[in-house]
Scaffold this motif. Structure first.
Motif, short mmCIF file in Angstrom:
data_model
loop_
_atom_site.label_atom_id
_atom_site.label_comp_id
_atom_site.label_asym_id
_atom_site.label_seq_id
_atom_site.Cartn_x
_atom_site.Cartn_y
_atom_site.Cartn_z
N VAL A 329 0.84 -1.20 0.00
CA VAL A 329 0.00 0.00 0.00
C VAL A 329 0.87 1.25 0.00
N TYR A 330 1.90 1.26 0.84
CA TYR A 330 2.79 2.41 0.94
C TYR A 330 3.53 2.67 -0.37
N SER A 331 4.01 1.61 -1.00
CA SER A 331 4.79 1.75 -2.24
C SER A 331 3.97 2.40 -3.35
N ILE A 332 2.71 2.00 -3.47
CA ILE A 332 1.85 2.60 -4.49
C ILE A 332 1.64 4.08 -4.20
N GLY A 333 1.39 4.41 -2.94
CA GLY A 333 1.21 5.82 -2.56
C GLY A 333 2.47 6.63 -2.79
N ALA A 334 3.64 6.05 -2.46
CA ALA A 334 4.91 6.76 -2.63
C ALA A 334 5.20 7.01 -4.11
N ALA A 335 4.87 6.05 -4.96
CA ALA A 335 5.11 6.22 -6.40
C ALA A 335 4.29 7.37 -6.96
N TYR A 368 10.86 8.23 -13.16
CA TYR A 368 9.83 7.42 -13.83
C TYR A 368 10.28 5.96 -13.99
N LEU A 369 11.57 5.74 -14.18
CA LEU A 369 12.07 4.37 -14.25
C LEU A 369 12.03 3.69 -12.87
N SER A 370 12.26 4.49 -11.83
CA SER A 370 12.38 3.93 -10.48
C SER A 370 11.04 3.53 -9.86
N VAL A 371 10.00 4.37 -10.04
CA VAL A 371 8.75 4.16 -9.30
C VAL A 371 8.10 2.82 -9.62
N ILE A 372 8.37 2.28 -10.81
CA ILE A 372 7.78 1.01 -11.21
C ILE A 372 8.23 -0.12 -10.28
N PHE A 373 9.39 0.08 -9.64
CA PHE A 373 10.00 -0.99 -8.84
C PHE A 373 9.97 -0.70 -7.34
N TYR A 374 9.06 0.16 -6.89
CA TYR A 374 8.98 0.48 -5.47
C TYR A 374 8.53 -0.72 -4.62
N ILE A 375 7.62 -1.54 -5.14
CA ILE A 375 7.17 -2.69 -4.34
C ILE A 375 8.31 -3.68 -4.10
N SER A 419 24.48 5.75 -22.43
CA SER A 419 23.03 5.83 -22.29
C SER A 419 22.65 6.27 -20.89
N TYR A 420 22.09 7.49 -20.78
CA TYR A 420 21.64 7.98 -19.48
C TYR A 420 20.48 7.15 -18.91
N PRO A 421 19.45 6.79 -19.70
CA PRO A 421 18.37 5.95 -19.16
C PRO A 421 18.88 4.63 -18.58
N LEU A 422 19.87 4.03 -19.24
CA LEU A 422 20.43 2.79 -18.70
C LEU A 422 21.17 3.04 -17.39
N ALA A 423 21.86 4.18 -17.30
CA ALA A 423 22.52 4.54 -16.04
C ALA A 423 21.50 4.69 -14.92
N CYS A 424 20.36 5.28 -15.23
CA CYS A 424 19.29 5.44 -14.24
C CYS A 424 18.65 4.10 -13.86
N PHE A 425 18.71 3.14 -14.79
CA PHE A 425 18.09 1.83 -14.54
C PHE A 425 18.93 0.98 -13.59
N CYS A 426 20.11 1.45 -13.21
CA CYS A 426 20.94 0.71 -12.25
C CYS A 426 20.17 0.43 -10.96
N ASP A 427 19.48 1.43 -10.44
CA ASP A 427 18.73 1.25 -9.19
C ASP A 427 17.61 0.22 -9.33
N PRO A 428 16.68 0.37 -10.29
CA PRO A 428 15.62 -0.62 -10.43
C PRO A 428 16.14 -2.05 -10.63
N ALA A 429 17.19 -2.20 -11.41
CA ALA A 429 17.76 -3.54 -11.64
C ALA A 429 18.27 -4.14 -10.34
N ALA A 430 18.93 -3.30 -9.53
CA ALA A 430 19.46 -3.77 -8.26
C ALA A 430 18.33 -4.13 -7.30
N TRP A 431 17.29 -3.30 -7.26
CA TRP A 431 16.17 -3.56 -6.34
C TRP A 431 15.47 -4.88 -6.67
N PHE A 432 15.21 -5.12 -7.95
CA PHE A 432 14.51 -6.34 -8.34
C PHE A 432 15.35 -7.57 -8.02
N THR A 433 16.64 -7.49 -8.34
CA THR A 433 17.53 -8.63 -8.07
C THR A 433 17.61 -8.94 -6.58
#
Length: 456
Positions: A329-335, A368-375, A419-433
């Motif tokens: 619930v919190y993750s959806i609200g935070a996003a 925008y890349l990060s919020v998808i992976f808040y849960i 690629s700047y978007p790929l650099a930003c995707f470092c966080d989401p990739a780490a979170w999911f893993t």
């Protein structure tokens, strides 16, 4: 029945798990947000009164600060796990011994961390591709933070001890005071004394040091169950082994995670000071709205530690289930919140002569890349801190390794492709893993605990 001499600030071994967890976590969320606010105050005041390059300089040291400060937080949080377990077991003498032993160990680590970080800082900034026009300010800022690491270590240690016995409100009071003081000192040092980034770093260290002293005074005057007596002040081999067995893996887990974010920062730095400044501001906003996840992790460390000390393993599993439901619930609200706050919040960091239209696309890409992976991000804190509260340090540390590998792979690809978007995707990739790794590890740990209790 409470054992004589214990001030039961919050016994988390009783009551329905969800209300108990939520009641404890709320002050922590407020406290963590205030901590982020006074970190943001540094960047906002620096950005508006010193300049965008100075803001980029402070931002470029963010991952190094996470490495140094995170190691300190990890080691002190690990030292307090034993205190929570003994508090849950109603071991009055054991609580005092664990507190004194943790303080002495922290003094040793303070000297080592401060010296090592100051020696290596110049080379580290070079290794991270820190732009030449912000290098000196970045070096000045991080050296002052490193020199004053004693304030950070002991504020976190004393706060961890208070939380270990269920007191999440008192650290909040001192943190709010510290946040207000930090803003005042920022303004005085930067505007009146023209100290630039050095003023921002000095304000941070001084305000944390005062908070640490206030926490210590409170422990000795209001919580005698935590206050060691004269005969407790020596290093005990049994306690040292236990605390180091928890503290070092937790510190390394922070350090490994920070190493991954440093790789990510190195990739971001390649795109120039405008990208670094925009990324820094966006990252500060995101850190603000995700503090509830960190607070839930801190809560589960205390909750699982107390219940593990009591031997109530089914209650730990019930608490984890309740925490995960709250985190979704919190993750959806935070996003939703971070997307709404991003544009107006960016305006706080820069003066009117900065072209916000140039800043916004860089910031939006990261957020925008990060919020998808808040849960997945929120589940890491629940699983990791629960395992740590039960005395398991290795698997949570390896979760940090999985984050490092994911960030490293994505960062290297982003630098190769520019690629700047790929650099930003470092966080989401780490979170999911890490979410997958810690989730599987939690299942293994609970099976291991159940097996040990069944055969005991």
């Amino acid at each position: 029945m409470k054992k004589k001499g214990f001030r039961m600030e919050k016994d988390m071994t009783k009551g329905k798990p969800l209300p108990v967890i939520l009641k404890f976590v709320l002050p922590l969320i407020i406290g963590n947000i205030f901590q982020q606010l006074y970190n943001m105050a540094d960047t906002i005041i620096v950005g508006r009164f010193v300049g965008a390059d100075a803001l980029a300089a402070v931002g470029s040291t963010g991952t190094i600060m996470f490495l140094v400060v995170g190691f300190a937080q990890g080691i002190t949080a690990g030292f307090s796990v034993l205190t929570a377990q003994r508090f849950g077991a109603k071991d009055k003498e054991g609580v005092k011994v664990s507190v004194a032993n943790g303080i002495l160990l922290s003094l040793i680590f303070t000297v080592a961390i401060s010296a090592l970080s100051m020696i290596s800082m110049h080379g580290l900034l070079k290794l991270m591709n820190t732009p030449d026009n912000i290098f000196q300010d970045a070096y000045t800022y991080i050296m002052i933070i490193s020199a004053g690491i004693i304030a950070t270590i002991f504020y976190n240690l004393f706060s961890s001890y208070l939380r270990a016995v269920g007191n999440s409100r008192t650290p909040l009071v001192f943190l709010v005071f510290s946040a207000v003081l930090n803003v005042i000192l920022d303004l005085v040092f930067i505007i009146n004394f023209k100290m630039g980034v050095a003023g921002a770093a000095s304000a941070t260290i001084l305000s944390q040091g005062i908070s640490a002293i206030l926490c210590l005074v409170y422990i000795y005057t209001k919580m005698p169950a935590l206050a060691p007596n004269r005969h407790h002040w020596k290093l005990h081999s049994k306690e040292s082994r236990h605390q180091l067995a928890m503290g070092i893996p937790m510190a390394l887990q922070f350090a490994i995670t920070a190493s991954g974010t440093m790789v990510m920062q190195s990739a971001i730095n390649l795109f120039g000071s405008t990208a670094v400044a925009a990324f820094t501001a966006a990252n500060k906003v995101q850190n603000l709205v995700t503090q509830g996840m960190i607070a839930m992790g801190q809560t589960m460390a205390t909750y699982s530690g107390q219940n593990f000390g009591k031997g109530d393993i089914p209650r730990i599993r019930q608490g984890v289930k309740a925490a995960l439901q709250a985190c979704i619930v919190y993750s959806i609200g935070a996003a939703i919140l971070v997307c709404l706050l991003l544009k107006p919040a960016l305006g706080l960091f820069f003066t009117g002569d900065v072209d916000m239209s140039a800043m916004l696309p860089w910031a939006k890409t990261y957020v925008y890349l990060s919020v998808i992976f808040y849960i997945p991000l929120s589940t890491i804190f629940v699983f990791r801190n629960t395992m740590q509260g039960c005395g398991y340090g290795f698997l949570p540390m390896m979760g940090g390794v999985s984050e490092l590998i994911a960030r490293l792979v994505v960062a290297m690809i982003s630098m190769a492709l520019t690629s700047y978007p790929l650099a930003c995707f470092c966080d989401p990739a780490a979170w999911f893993t890490a979410a997958v790794f810690t989730g599987v590890s939690y299942i293994f740990v609970m099976k291991d605990i159940r097996k040990k209790y069944e055969t005991a």
